[in-house]
Write an enzyme that holds these catalytic residues in place. Structure first.
Site, PDB file in Angstrom:
ATOM      1  N   ASP A   1      12.007 -25.536 -13.339  1.00 56.79           N
ATOM      2  CA  ASP A   1      10.569 -25.535 -13.095  1.00 56.79           C
ATOM      3  C   ASP A   1       9.849 -26.426 -14.098  1.00 56.79           C
ATOM      4  O   ASP A   1       8.898 -27.140 -13.758  1.00 56.79           O
ATOM      5  CB  ASP A   1      10.021 -24.109 -13.191  1.00 56.79           C
ATOM      6  N   ALA A   2      10.290 -26.380 -15.366  1.00 59.52           N
ATOM      7  CA  ALA A   2       9.641 -27.181 -16.399  1.00 59.52           C
ATOM      8  C   ALA A   2       9.778 -28.672 -16.106  1.00 59.52           C
ATOM      9  O   ALA A   2       8.835 -29.456 -16.281  1.00 59.52           O
ATOM     10  CB  ALA A   2      10.233 -26.849 -17.769  1.00 59.52           C
TER      11      ALA A   2
ATOM     12  N   ASP B   1       7.487 -29.579 -13.254  1.00 56.65           N
ATOM     13  CA  ASP B   1       6.102 -29.651 -13.742  1.00 56.65           C
ATOM     14  C   ASP B   1       5.869 -30.937 -14.528  1.00 56.65           C
ATOM     15  O   ASP B   1       4.772 -31.508 -14.491  1.00 56.65           O
ATOM     16  CB  ASP B   1       5.785 -28.442 -14.607  1.00 56.65           C
TER      17      ASP B   1
ATOM     18  N   SER C   1      -0.106 -16.306  23.684  1.00 56.16           N
ATOM     19  CA  SER C   1       0.442 -15.069  23.143  1.00 56.16           C
ATOM     20  C   SER C   1       1.822 -14.852  23.762  1.00 56.16           C
ATOM     21  O   SER C   1       2.240 -15.605  24.651  1.00 56.16           O
ATOM     22  CB  SER C   1      -0.465 -13.886  23.487  1.00 56.16           C
TER      23      SER C   1
ATOM     24  N   GLU D   1      14.764 -15.212  16.917  1.00 57.20           N
ATOM     25  CA  GLU D   1      14.148 -15.439  15.618  1.00 57.20           C
ATOM     26  C   GLU D   1      13.371 -14.197  15.192  1.00 57.20           C
ATOM     27  O   GLU D   1      12.899 -13.438  16.040  1.00 57.20           O
ATOM     28  CB  GLU D   1      13.185 -16.635  15.681  1.00 57.20           C
TER      29      GLU D   1
ATOM     30  N   LYS E   1      10.248 -12.056  14.112  1.00 52.47           N
ATOM     31  CA  LYS E   1       8.808 -12.136  14.398  1.00 52.47           C
ATOM     32  C   LYS E   1       8.059 -11.842  13.099  1.00 52.47           C
ATOM     33  O   LYS E   1       7.926 -10.689  12.699  1.00 52.47           O
ATOM     34  CB  LYS E   1       8.416 -11.151  15.495  1.00 52.47           C
TER      35      LYS E   1
ATOM     36  N   ASP F   1       5.219 -11.188  10.498  1.00 48.90           N
ATOM     37  CA  ASP F   1       3.919 -10.520  10.586  1.00 48.90           C
ATOM     38  C   ASP F   1       2.928 -11.268   9.705  1.00 48.90           C
ATOM     39  O   ASP F   1       2.678 -10.898   8.556  1.00 48.90           O
ATOM     40  CB  ASP F   1       4.048  -9.067  10.144  1.00 48.90           C
TER      41      ASP F   1
ATOM     42  N   ARG G   1      -5.021 -20.175  14.938  1.00 49.57           N
ATOM     43  CA  ARG G   1      -4.803 -20.038  16.377  1.00 49.57           C
ATOM     44  C   ARG G   1      -6.128 -19.882  17.128  1.00 49.57           C
ATOM     45  O   ARG G   1      -6.312 -20.425  18.207  1.00 49.57           O
ATOM     46  CB  ARG G   1      -3.907 -18.821  16.654  1.00 49.57           C
TER      47      ARG G   1
ATOM     48  N   GLU H   1       3.952 -19.741  11.287  1.00 47.53           N
ATOM     49  CA  GLU H   1       3.281 -18.544  10.793  1.00 47.53           C
ATOM     50  C   GLU H   1       3.072 -18.656   9.282  1.00 47.53           C
ATOM     51  O   GLU H   1       3.989 -19.016   8.539  1.00 47.53           O
ATOM     52  CB  GLU H   1       4.145 -17.312  11.097  1.00 47.53           C
TER      53      GLU H   1
ATOM     54  N   TYR I   1       8.206 -22.883  13.524  1.00 48.71           N
ATOM     55  CA  TYR I   1       9.171 -22.604  14.588  1.00 48.71           C
ATOM     56  C   TYR I   1       8.852 -23.207  15.944  1.00 48.71           C
ATOM     57  O   TYR I   1       9.594 -22.979  16.906  1.00 48.71           O
ATOM     58  CB  TYR I   1       9.313 -21.087  14.768  1.00 48.71           C
TER      59      TYR I   1
ATOM     60  N   LYS J   1      13.832 -16.492  22.865  1.00 41.24           N
ATOM     61  CA  LYS J   1      13.384 -17.641  23.654  1.00 41.24           C
ATOM     62  C   LYS J   1      14.551 -18.262  24.404  1.00 41.24           C
ATOM     63  O   LYS J   1      15.660 -18.336  23.873  1.00 41.24           O
ATOM     64  CB  LYS J   1      12.784 -18.726  22.746  1.00 41.24           C
TER      65      LYS J   1
ATOM     66  N   LYS K   1       9.401  -5.730  20.217  1.00 44.01           N
ATOM     67  CA  LYS K   1       8.611  -5.090  19.162  1.00 44.01           C
ATOM     68  C   LYS K   1       9.370  -3.907  18.572  1.00 44.01           C
ATOM     69  O   LYS K   1       9.865  -3.048  19.303  1.00 44.01           O
ATOM     70  CB  LYS K   1       7.274  -4.611  19.722  1.00 44.01           C
TER      71      LYS K   1
ATOM     72  N   CYS L   1     -22.279  21.346   4.980  1.00 42.79           N
ATOM     73  CA  CYS L   1     -21.947  19.929   4.774  1.00 42.79           C
ATOM     74  C   CYS L   1     -21.495  19.708   3.330  1.00 42.79           C
ATOM     75  O   CYS L   1     -22.195  20.117   2.397  1.00 42.79           O
ATOM     76  CB  CYS L   1     -23.168  19.066   5.085  1.00 42.79           C
TER      77      CYS L   1
ATOM     78  N   CYS M   1     -24.397  17.509   1.440  1.00 47.23           N
ATOM     79  CA  CYS M   1     -25.749  17.983   1.103  1.00 47.23           C
ATOM     80  C   CYS M   1     -25.890  19.504   1.135  1.00 47.23           C
ATOM     81  O   CYS M   1     -26.931  20.031   0.738  1.00 47.23           O
ATOM     82  CB  CYS M   1     -26.771  17.364   2.049  1.00 47.23           C
TER      83      CYS M   1
ATOM     84  N   CYS N   1     -23.555  17.834  10.631  1.00 46.45           N
ATOM     85  CA  CYS N   1     -24.573  18.213   9.658  1.00 46.45           C
ATOM     86  C   CYS N   1     -25.922  17.920  10.290  1.00 46.45           C
ATOM     87  O   CYS N   1     -26.138  16.824  10.823  1.00 46.45           O
ATOM     88  CB  CYS N   1     -24.397  17.402   8.371  1.00 46.45           C
TER      89      CYS N   1
ATOM     90  N   CYS O   1     -29.310  13.909   4.585  1.00 41.48           N
ATOM     91  CA  CYS O   1     -27.942  13.948   4.067  1.00 41.48           C
ATOM     92  C   CYS O   1     -27.566  12.588   3.473  1.00 41.48           C
ATOM     93  O   CYS O   1     -27.617  11.570   4.167  1.00 41.48           O
ATOM     94  CB  CYS O   1     -26.978  14.310   5.192  1.00 41.48           C
TER      95      CYS O   1
END
Length: 725
Positions: free
Chosen positions: A63-64, A67, A112, A143, A145, A147, A166, A209, A261, A325, A349, A443, A446, A461, A466
């Protein structure tokens, strides 16, 4: 996974410069004296390591070191601004805050998917698919799905030029500036992938996504709780909200990722199917989900779905199913689409995730109409990606029907993966100390008596003073469907109520910018000083309050929170009595005669206008300049029903009049018209504003007359229906 050490700036991936195809000796020699050549070499090197890191999950430098390359490129571009390009890696991070979210029309509609809620429904889809393909099941690409939030990326000549949400499938929102901060989105397609672009194709719209990893979501909500802000409900909402930040620096901090995708037009690439498309995407530099399987039998598909369901909780991101698909693009084109979804794909699902936890107590929440709702107080448990500590129990009858008791171990899930609900107790784990719960007789807010009207499930109530009702009424008045005071959310309203600045909706209109700016938000800074709302937010709120004065009379009526008067009922009442004076003078029988009202609503309306506290608030609203009659008519005058029998559909943005579609619809209804949400052969006119979508297309296809905004305004002013369109 860490990048390997970058030990020598003349080496890359463990190779000498002469062996590295990105960094040859000529490049390096030229770069010592030519800033443009050095900048281009650095961009290529950074793109290469981003590809290794995000697309292949195989980083080759630390990473260094990465960077360090970025710092050098920034220094060159700072010294030579003319060398900065839109696709430079340095342009991912910017401080630009401006007018974003302009509408973007997708190259092709983003459909959809139809859902299979269990394996039997998935089998039925596969049987239909086999029949459509000549009796044999074709290869299917399976594949995960994800979220998250759908995104469309447009590349011109290999360079990212636009990113859009979308939206309604036809038109989305421009979020290009924000998407450029998402690190696994290539700003430029890799050369080796561009060779597969079909001859003559200059523009590609690619789809996928945007999601927020679970760890990032947990960190975001932990920070929100520390700062006293409301946490996000789930990673999907967090991703969508982060994508629509006005400041791209905020989006960058949210640690979003993508899985890509799909392509808008598969003919734009020289690939034959979904599996090959995914391989191309990885070559192009995109992050492609590794959990993909090409299946040739129904059993293989079912097996993949079962495996993914078993692995759901172990994944570092949220999934809610599997997308299946037809792999071959030619077969996809032959199968085509229904009105809302492709026939060649389906989403299997997963069942809602269920968890057990302890029901510690049942408390009562008081709504704006005084209704008392029992709420389950739970030992916090993570369900479908977010922590659930409370869940509505709806009413006393529901509590008794489910036999839920304080001290029970209960089963919790999210209805539609969004709203927490208690399914019932685990009776085998019931403690002897578990106690039956009953609605309190007074209630909790109050202390006033609680009543239950005959034939109703709700307890209420009966006190108009209130405090709990006041808060809910204030929030309702400011909500989008009512007066739409942008920014007036629960936190600010609660502080206004607690500080005594606001007690009813008329008090909104006496608030000054100074008063709002000094509002104590109930938190303290590191130095112990209280956090104030501040002038920036206060100025916007004052402007929003002022703008709310011009909402339609129907929205004012809805905003008052009269029992049983929802948005549609308010519009019907306002159409019949288009002024506050005319409405308040109407008798109970007259009100009951309004279409869609009836005796119960009429009685509630009649009582509302005969309650001194309510009429006092109305007069203060009138004095503040809030709409008390539709502009189209004088006070007390009935609107001629010149549009009776006609049906209108509104689409697009009414940019020139300043009206929303709801407001325009309310004025049409006041003149006797019916306003529908869908176009059919029975539609009389479609009103098309700017960026009109699929409703306009359907109107043209059905030969339904289309009015533009100028014709709509003329119709509202004169009542004359255009004879020639």
């Amino acid at each position: 996974m860490k990048r390997q050490d970058w030990r020598n700036p003349r080496k890359a991936n463990g190779m000498d410069a002469e062996q590295n195809p990105l960094f040859d000796g000529a490049d390096l020699a030229k770069a010592t004296s030519d800033p443009a050549a050095r900048a281009e070499a650095l961009r290529r090197e950074i793109e290469h390591h981003s590809y290794q890191y995000y697309a292949l999950d195989a980083p080759t430098i630390s990473d260094a070191a990465f960077d360090s390359l970025m710092r050098e490129l920034r220094e060159i571009e700072a010294a030579h601004p003319e060398l900065v390009t839109a696709s430079s890696p340095t342009q991912r991070v910017g401080g630009y805050v401006g007018e974003q979210f302009a509408p973007v029309v997708h190259e092709r509609r983003m459909y959809s998917l139809d859902n299979a809620m269990d394996l039997d429904e998935l089998d039925e889809w596969m049987e239909r698919t086999a029949e459509a393909c000549g009796g044999a099941l074709p290869p299917l690409c399976c594949e995960l799905k994800i979220d998250g939030s759908s995104i469309a990326l447009t590349y011109e000549d290999g360079v990212l030029v636009r990113a859009a949400t979308r939206g309604d499938g036809t038109t989305g929102e421009d979020v290009t500036v924000n998407m450029r901060t998402v690190r696994d989105v290539p700003l430029r397609l890799r050369d080796e992938a561009r060779a597969a672009i079909a001859p003559g194709v200059e523009t590609l719209e690619l789809r996928g996504e945007v999601y927020m990893p679970k760890k990032s979501f947990e960190a975001l909500n932990a920070a929100a709780e520390e700062e006293g802000r409301a946490p996000f409900a789930n990673p999907r909402n967090a991703a969508a909200g982060s994508l629509r930040q006005k400041d791209p620096a905020v989006t960058k901090m949210r640690d979003l990722s993508t899985f890509m995708y799909a392509i808008a037009d598969d003919a734009a690439l020289e690939v034959e199917g979904q599996w090959e498309l995914l391989q191309w995407r990885r070559k192009a530099g995109f992050h492609v989900n590794p959990d993909v399987r090409l299946c040739t039998t129904a059993e293989e598909v079912r097996g993949f779905c079962r495996e993914c369901l078993d692995r759901r909780e172990s994944l570092p991101y949220e999934i809610d199913g599997v997308v299946v698909k037809v792999n071959d693009f030619a077969r996809q084109r032959a199968m085509g689409f229904t009105a809302r979804a492709p026939r060649w794909a389906i989403a299997f699902k997963f069942p809602p995730e269920e968890k057990t936890t302890l029901l510690r107590d049942i408390t009562v929440q008081v709504g704006r109409t005084g209704a008392l709702t029992p709420v389950a107080e739970l030992t916090p448990v993570v369900v479908a990606g977010s922590t659930v500590a409370r869940a509505t129990l709806h009413n006393l009858d529901e509590v008794h029907r489910k036999d839920v008791r304080v001290g029970d171990t209960v089963i919790v899930r999210k209805a539609g993966d969004v709203i927490p609900e208690v399914l019932g107790p685990v009776l085998s784990l019931r403690s002897p100390e578990a106690r039956i719960w009953e609605m309190p007789s007074v209630c909790p807010s109050c202390g006033s008596p609680v009543v239950r009207d005959p034939g109703e499930v709700a307890f209420r109530c009966i006190s108009i003073d209130c405090p709990a009702q006041a808060l809910e009424r204030l929030l309702h008045w400011a909500s989008r469907g009512a007066l739409d005071i942008d920014g007036m959310g629960e936190e600010i309203v609660s502080r206004l109520v607690e500080s005594g600045r606001v007690a009813d909706v008329a008090d909104y209109y006496s608030l000054s910018e100074e008063e709002l700016a000094s509002l104590d938000m109930g938190r303290v800074k590191a130095d112990g000083e209280p956090v104030r709302l501040g002038h920036t937010v206060a100025k916007k709120l004052v402007a929003a309050i002022e703008a709310s004065k011009g909402r339609t009379f129907a929205r004012v009526l809805f905003g008052l929170g009269i029992r049983h008067v929802g948005k549609t009922t308010a519009e019907a009442i306002a159409a019949a009595y288009p002024s506050m004076d005319a409405l308040s003078a109407a008798g109970e029988d007259e009100l009951a005669g309004i279409y869609g009202v009836g005796p119960k609503v009429a009685h509630g309306m009649w009582l509302f206008f005969r309650t001194p506290d309510n009429t006092s608030v109305i007069e203060r609203l009138r004095a503040a300049g809030v709409t008390m009659a539709d502009e189209a008519v004088a006070v007390g005058e009935e609107v001629p029903q010149v549009l009776a029998g006609l049906t209108f559909v509104l689409t697009g943005t009414l940019a020139h009049s300043g009206m929303t579609r709801d407001e325009a619809g309310a004025r049409l209804k006041a003149m006797g018209a019916k306003v529908s949400g869908s176009v059919s052969k029975k539609t009389s006119f479609v009103v098309a504003g700017e960026n009109a979508g699929s409703k306009y297309d359907k109107a043209v296809a059905l030969d339904v007359p289309v009015l533009d905004e100028a014709q709509l305004l003329n119709l509202l002013e004169t009542g004359e229906v255009p004879r020639e369109i």
